[in-house]
Design a protein around this motif. Sequence first.
Motif, PDB file in Angstrom:
ATOM      1  N   SER A 129       3.588 -13.298 -12.254  1.00 54.58           N
ATOM      2  CA  SER A 129       5.041 -13.412 -12.280  1.00 54.58           C
ATOM      3  C   SER A 129       5.680 -12.115 -12.753  1.00 54.58           C
ATOM      4  N   THR A 130       6.706 -11.695 -12.085  1.00 50.18           N
ATOM      5  CA  THR A 130       7.503 -10.481 -12.339  1.00 50.18           C
ATOM      6  C   THR A 130       6.749  -9.169 -12.101  1.00 50.18           C
ATOM      7  N   ALA A 131       5.534  -9.228 -11.556  1.00 53.36           N
ATOM      8  CA  ALA A 131       4.795  -7.977 -11.333  1.00 53.36           C
ATOM      9  C   ALA A 131       5.410  -7.150 -10.207  1.00 53.36           C
ATOM     10  N   ARG A 132       5.148  -5.830 -10.278  1.00 53.16           N
ATOM     11  CA  ARG A 132       5.576  -4.921  -9.220  1.00 53.16           C
ATOM     12  C   ARG A 132       4.352  -4.105  -8.822  1.00 53.16           C
ATOM     13  N   TYR A 133       4.048  -4.073  -7.512  1.00 58.37           N
ATOM     14  CA  TYR A 133       2.826  -3.413  -7.055  1.00 58.37           C
ATOM     15  C   TYR A 133       3.041  -2.648  -5.770  1.00 58.37           C
ATOM     16  N   TYR A 134       2.522  -1.432  -5.737  1.00 54.45           N
ATOM     17  CA  TYR A 134       2.635  -0.591  -4.543  1.00 54.45           C
ATOM     18  C   TYR A 134       1.252  -0.066  -4.212  1.00 54.45           C
ATOM     19  N   GLN A 135       0.868  -0.157  -2.967  1.00 57.05           N
ATOM     20  CA  GLN A 135      -0.464   0.278  -2.554  1.00 57.05           C
ATOM     21  C   GLN A 135      -0.367   1.018  -1.235  1.00 57.05           C
ATOM     22  N   LYS A 136      -0.986   2.202  -1.178  1.00 56.67           N
ATOM     23  CA  LYS A 136      -0.967   2.933   0.087  1.00 56.67           C
ATOM     24  C   LYS A 136      -2.380   3.393   0.384  1.00 56.67           C
ATOM     25  N   GLU A 162       2.750 -20.387 -10.703  1.00 54.30           N
ATOM     26  CA  GLU A 162       3.305 -19.188 -10.071  1.00 54.30           C
ATOM     27  C   GLU A 162       2.968 -19.202  -8.594  1.00 54.30           C
ATOM     28  N   LYS A 163       4.005 -19.237  -7.784  1.00 55.15           N
ATOM     29  CA  LYS A 163       3.773 -19.249  -6.348  1.00 55.15           C
ATOM     30  C   LYS A 163       4.673 -18.205  -5.724  1.00 55.15           C
ATOM     31  N   TRP A 164       4.075 -17.055  -5.388  1.00 50.88           N
ATOM     32  CA  TRP A 164       4.847 -15.955  -4.816  1.00 50.88           C
ATOM     33  C   TRP A 164       6.034 -15.616  -5.733  1.00 50.88           C
ATOM     34  N   ASP A 165       5.710 -15.504  -7.018  1.00 50.32           N
ATOM     35  CA  ASP A 165       6.752 -15.372  -8.018  1.00 50.32           C
ATOM     36  C   ASP A 165       6.918 -13.941  -8.520  1.00 50.32           C
ATOM     37  N   PHE A 166       6.310 -12.985  -7.831  1.00 46.70           N
ATOM     38  CA  PHE A 166       6.379 -11.623  -8.328  1.00 46.70           C
ATOM     39  C   PHE A 166       7.635 -10.924  -7.819  1.00 46.70           C
ATOM     40  N   GLU A 167       7.894  -9.756  -8.390  1.00 42.59           N
ATOM     41  CA  GLU A 167       9.116  -9.024  -8.055  1.00 42.59           C
ATOM     42  C   GLU A 167       8.989  -8.228  -6.766  1.00 42.59           C
ATOM     43  N   PHE A 168       7.829  -7.523  -6.651  1.00 43.63           N
ATOM     44  CA  PHE A 168       7.728  -6.527  -5.572  1.00 43.63           C
ATOM     45  C   PHE A 168       6.270  -6.273  -5.215  1.00 43.63           C
ATOM     46  N   TYR A 169       5.995  -6.311  -3.925  1.00 48.74           N
ATOM     47  CA  TYR A 169       4.655  -5.984  -3.436  1.00 48.74           C
ATOM     48  C   TYR A 169       4.815  -5.197  -2.151  1.00 48.74           C
ATOM     49  N   LYS A 170       4.249  -4.019  -2.112  1.00 55.65           N
ATOM     50  CA  LYS A 170       4.304  -3.243  -0.871  1.00 55.65           C
ATOM     51  C   LYS A 170       2.924  -2.689  -0.602  1.00 55.65           C
ATOM     52  N   SER A 171       2.394  -3.021   0.556  1.00 55.19           N
ATOM     53  CA  SER A 171       1.061  -2.568   0.908  1.00 55.19           C
ATOM     54  C   SER A 171       1.140  -1.807   2.215  1.00 55.19           C
ATOM     55  N   LEU A 185      -0.423   1.462  12.041  1.00 53.25           N
ATOM     56  CA  LEU A 185       0.453   1.669  10.894  1.00 53.25           C
ATOM     57  C   LEU A 185       1.002   0.315  10.481  1.00 53.25           C
ATOM     58  N   ASP A 186       0.726  -0.078   9.264  1.00 55.13           N
ATOM     59  CA  ASP A 186       1.169  -1.397   8.850  1.00 55.13           C
ATOM     60  C   ASP A 186       1.720  -1.333   7.430  1.00 55.13           C
ATOM     61  N   THR A 187       2.915  -1.859   7.264  1.00 57.87           N
ATOM     62  CA  THR A 187       3.484  -1.954   5.915  1.00 57.87           C
ATOM     63  C   THR A 187       3.994  -3.367   5.723  1.00 57.87           C
ATOM     64  N   VAL A 188       3.526  -4.006   4.653  1.00 57.11           N
ATOM     65  CA  VAL A 188       4.018  -5.336   4.326  1.00 57.11           C
ATOM     66  C   VAL A 188       4.818  -5.209   3.037  1.00 57.11           C
ATOM     67  N   LEU A 189       6.036  -5.710   3.076  1.00 52.45           N
ATOM     68  CA  LEU A 189       6.899  -5.629   1.902  1.00 52.45           C
ATOM     69  C   LEU A 189       7.343  -7.026   1.518  1.00 52.45           C
ATOM     70  N   LEU A 190       7.000  -7.435   0.302  1.00 53.88           N
ATOM     71  CA  LEU A 190       7.442  -8.734  -0.199  1.00 53.88           C
ATOM     72  C   LEU A 190       8.251  -8.468  -1.465  1.00 53.88           C
TER      73      LEU A 190
ATOM     74  N   GLY B 219      10.119   5.813   9.727  1.00 59.24           N
ATOM     75  CA  GLY B 219       8.989   5.843   8.798  1.00 59.24           C
ATOM     76  C   GLY B 219       9.063   4.765   7.730  1.00 59.24           C
ATOM     77  N   GLU B 220      10.249   4.184   7.562  1.00 63.34           N
ATOM     78  CA  GLU B 220      10.409   3.146   6.546  1.00 63.34           C
ATOM     79  C   GLU B 220      10.185   1.736   7.089  1.00 63.34           C
ATOM     80  N   ALA B 221       9.822   1.632   8.338  1.00 64.76           N
ATOM     81  CA  ALA B 221       9.664   0.307   8.949  1.00 64.76           C
ATOM     82  C   ALA B 221       8.615  -0.504   8.205  1.00 64.76           C
TER      83      ALA B 221
END
Lengths: 308, 245
Positions: A129-136, A162-171, A185-190, B219-221
Amino acid sequence: MATGKVVVEKIRGRSTATSCFSKYPLKFILPTKVAPVGTDVVWIYSITYGGGIVSGDSISCEFTIGDGCTAVLTTQSSTKVYKAIGSKCSEQTLEVMFLSHVCYNHLSCARIGSESLLVVVPDPVTCFSTARYYQKQNFRLLSDSNLVLVDWITSGRHANGEKWDFEFYKSINNVYLEDDKPLFLDTVLLEKRNIQSIAERMQDYHAIAMVILFGPKLRELQKQVQENVKNMMSEQLQISYSSRRHNPDSRVRNGFMKPEFIASCSTFGPEGKGVVVRIASDSTESVYNFLRQQLGDLEPLLGQSPYA
Amino acid sequence: MAKPIGEDAISESVASRSSSCSQWSQWQLLDSILPTGGFAHSFGLEAAVQTRLVSSPTDLETHIIHVLDNTASLLLPFVYSSLKSPDIETWQRLDLLLDATLTNQVSSKASISQGSALFRIAASVFTEIPSLKTIRDASLGSSKELRFHHAPIFGLVCGLLGMDPEASQRAYLFVTLRDVVSAATRLNLVGPMGASVMQHRIAVVAETVLEKWKDRDAGEACQTSPLLDVVQGCHGYLFSRLFCS
């Protein structure tokens, strides 16, 4: 400066980690007894101190896989991302390069393309809960490199509600061929939002996963996986279709549940040489089972099945 | 000394006439009668229905909003980057970039078929813009693996038509909304009247989606609803289907 760096090269005909560096909060463990003697592979376990990533941690790794080498990159357990302090974000970046001439033997510079295999099979990321995560993760391949990449996330600590209760996830997962040609090229942003929450967009599913299979060594595996997914889903959809036909009454129809596990395959890249499988499941366990079954055929190459 | 009133009035009248002319072009571009084949696609709605993710009018409305949000986060940046520099180099680079980004086979094919059709039609219809035809002809003969994806071409056409960037991005969301609502009626999820009422209601949300995702570089897509991707990818496994995607 990188938090971690591993170089795998062929030394006397065997895949060998010629360089391995890591610093807090990251640690690499390279056990030699994972694969039976004779299997040409290096297993790399990526461990974080404390079993997770805390707010503000920034981890960056570089992997270089030389000509004809095989390496597996995995984790010891799921990557837990703890709650964010303020608005600090935790980051992980990974740079992987497949080079055709990383070798002490300079003659190999003349070779065109390598036949190496990298298998990235981590446990899932779980954001509290409330976590923020960025991964590249950047992967630079040659056209005859081989890559198996699994990237997945679960909804959080169910026991704590906790069910999808975080702040930010970007992979971000970017795969390039020679000359920086983009292959995948794939970016998932939640992101937590007031309307259309993450939980709403995920409905009743608790795990989302993606599997990429690319390279000539994986052709049979690709075909098998595509066939398996097609059979599994067609069967489910056929049952669903017939039951809807026979029960047009929506009250009865609503009694039929959504599938617990949905998967779909797509081909990508020049001549469809890559396959990507996308998965949504209501349990982490089913995804583990699926990955174990589908990637089981890698055992001869790796000495052990991923997710065994 | 006061400016000659005549000059202002003339330039205003010229501007207003050209804006009226361009409105005819804009409306034609957004009209569903333009034969781009948008109506062959359900944006994953058909698969969502068959996998039971959509089984009520509320589900439908939620699904459409998620489609709009995911379209905006993933494709609007390509529309924007394209319309900002509507030239052959930029468009070709964006087409190849989008091809590596749209890895869902189902939505990729849909994008290619609509994009190709739009480019062919725009080049024939908007003859006052010769670069549409020249760019298209040069690209058809190119050795690069161009695919003719929809979003960059839409941006290119809007850019060359001189459409305002915000209006162009709104237009892209509009045609997406239009097509998925139409698919919903043909799937018998909602009647034509109900669909129109729902579309108008969703437009309010669509505007906030636009505000959030507009004016970003390609690039931000990113994807914001990975579940949609999984489900739409199942379209090929459907036992019986009405739509191509």
